[in-house]
Design a protein around this motif. Structure first.
Motif, PDB file in Angstrom:
ATOM      1  N   ASP A  29       0.832  -1.210   0.000  1.00 24.71           N
ATOM      2  CA  ASP A  29       0.000   0.000   0.000  1.00 24.71           C
ATOM      3  C   ASP A  29       0.865   1.258   0.000  1.00 24.71           C
ATOM      4  OD1 ASP A  29      -2.296  -1.512   0.028  1.00 24.71           O
ATOM      5  OD2 ASP A  29      -2.591  -1.351   2.214  1.00 24.71           O
ATOM      6  N   GLN A  30       1.878   1.284   0.838  1.00 23.87           N
ATOM      7  CA  GLN A  30       2.765   2.437   0.918  1.00 23.87           C
ATOM      8  C   GLN A  30       3.537   2.639  -0.383  1.00 23.87           C
ATOM      9  OE1 GLN A  30       2.706   4.545   3.527  1.00 23.87           O
ATOM     10  NE2 GLN A  30       4.065   5.877   2.354  1.00 23.87           N
ATOM     11  N   LEU A  31       3.926   1.547  -1.020  1.00 25.50           N
ATOM     12  CA  LEU A  31       4.640   1.638  -2.296  1.00 25.50           C
ATOM     13  C   LEU A  31       3.733   2.219  -3.384  1.00 25.50           C
ATOM     14  CD1 LEU A  31       7.274   0.998  -3.826  1.00 25.50           C
ATOM     15  CD2 LEU A  31       6.315  -1.239  -4.336  1.00 25.50           C
ATOM     16  N   LYS A  85       1.217   4.191  -2.842  1.00 29.38           N
ATOM     17  CA  LYS A  85       0.989   5.584  -2.473  1.00 29.38           C
ATOM     18  C   LYS A  85       2.202   6.451  -2.832  1.00 29.38           C
ATOM     19  CE  LYS A  85      -1.022   6.254   1.449  1.00 29.38           C
ATOM     20  NZ  LYS A  85      -1.228   6.369   2.912  1.00 29.38           N
ATOM     21  N   ASP A  86       3.419   5.945  -2.562  1.00 30.42           N
ATOM     22  CA  ASP A  86       4.637   6.712  -2.829  1.00 30.42           C
ATOM     23  C   ASP A  86       4.980   6.780  -4.322  1.00 30.42           C
ATOM     24  OD1 ASP A  86       4.881   7.106  -0.126  1.00 30.42           O
ATOM     25  OD2 ASP A  86       6.444   5.574   0.141  1.00 30.42           O
ATOM     26  N   LYS A  87       4.690   5.718  -5.042  1.00 35.43           N
ATOM     27  CA  LYS A  87       5.050   5.647  -6.463  1.00 35.43           C
ATOM     28  C   LYS A  87       3.825   5.193  -7.266  1.00 35.43           C
ATOM     29  CE  LYS A  87       9.733   4.390  -5.179  1.00 35.43           C
ATOM     30  NZ  LYS A  87      10.589   5.449  -5.498  1.00 35.43           N
ATOM     31  N   PRO A  88       2.874   6.099  -7.487  1.00 35.50           N
ATOM     32  CA  PRO A  88       1.623   5.710  -8.160  1.00 35.50           C
ATOM     33  C   PRO A  88       1.828   5.271  -9.604  1.00 35.50           C
ATOM     34  CG  PRO A  88       1.703   8.078  -7.791  1.00 35.50           C
ATOM     35  CD  PRO A  88       2.880   7.491  -7.108  1.00 35.50           C
TER      36      PRO A  88
END
Length: 189
Positions: free
Chosen positions: A141-143, A145-148
């Motif tokens: 999820d964070q990945l 969010k950080d790299k759409p």
């Protein structure tokens, strides 16, 4: 040495049968040092026996030392096995985390291998070889969010392909009754 009468064939104790003339039997001259050829042979036999006893003692000591070293190696081998088990467990856990990461990224990233390249696999492993599934999902999820730009596009997959003429249809027309009706339908369309 070739001129030595002691070393010529036929003069040694092994060349004469027991009781043959010129051989000492019993205790005639044994033990008397320097009393002739038989005395020298007795000294040589005693020296050989002493050397043999010393060699047997060294062999026994070497066998005991080898046994001690085997026991010592066996005692330390147990800790080596524990270290090997831990190493295998760690490697296996990392492989399981990689598989879980690929599965979690499969529908969310264009290329699930990106998750393996960009995330720290070792930090996602739980304690004791367990996999923290929640941490894996949170990391994906964070990945995203950080790299759409790594995420799968949010389009409808059916529209992106268009109508290719396969699959179930919303309206089904009845099959023409005759071949002539089939031709009429084909030319009307």
């Amino acid at each position: 040495m070739a001129d030595d009468p002691q070393n010529t064939p036929g003069n040694g104790p092994e060349d004469k049968p027991e009781g043959a003339p010129g051989t000492a039997t019993g205790s005639e001259h044994q033990g008397e040092a320097g009393t002739g050829p038989e005395g020298d042979q007795a000294d040589a036999v005693k020296t050989a026996e002493t050397a043999r006893a010393a060699a047997e003692k060294r062999a026994t000591e070497a066998e005991q030392e080898a046994a001690r070293l085997r026991r010592s190696n066996a005692a330390t081998r147990g800790t080596d096995l524990d270290a090997l088990r831990e190493e295998v467990r760690t490697e296996f856990t990392e492989q399981l985390v990689r598989a879980e990461l690929r599965a979690a990224a499969a529908g969310r990233l264009r290329d699930p291998a990106d998750a393996l390249a960009l995330l720290d696999v070792a930090s996602l492993a739980g304690s004791g070889g367990a996999i923290d599934v929640a941490a894996v999902a949170a990391a994906v999820d964070q990945l995203v969010k950080d790299k759409p730009y790594l995420a799968v596009a949010e389009t409808d997959s059916a529209r992106s392909w268009g109508d290719v003429g396969a699959g179930p249809r919303d309206t089904a027309e009845p099959e023409p009754a005759t071949p002539l009706d089939r031709l009429r339908r084909a030319y009307d369309a």
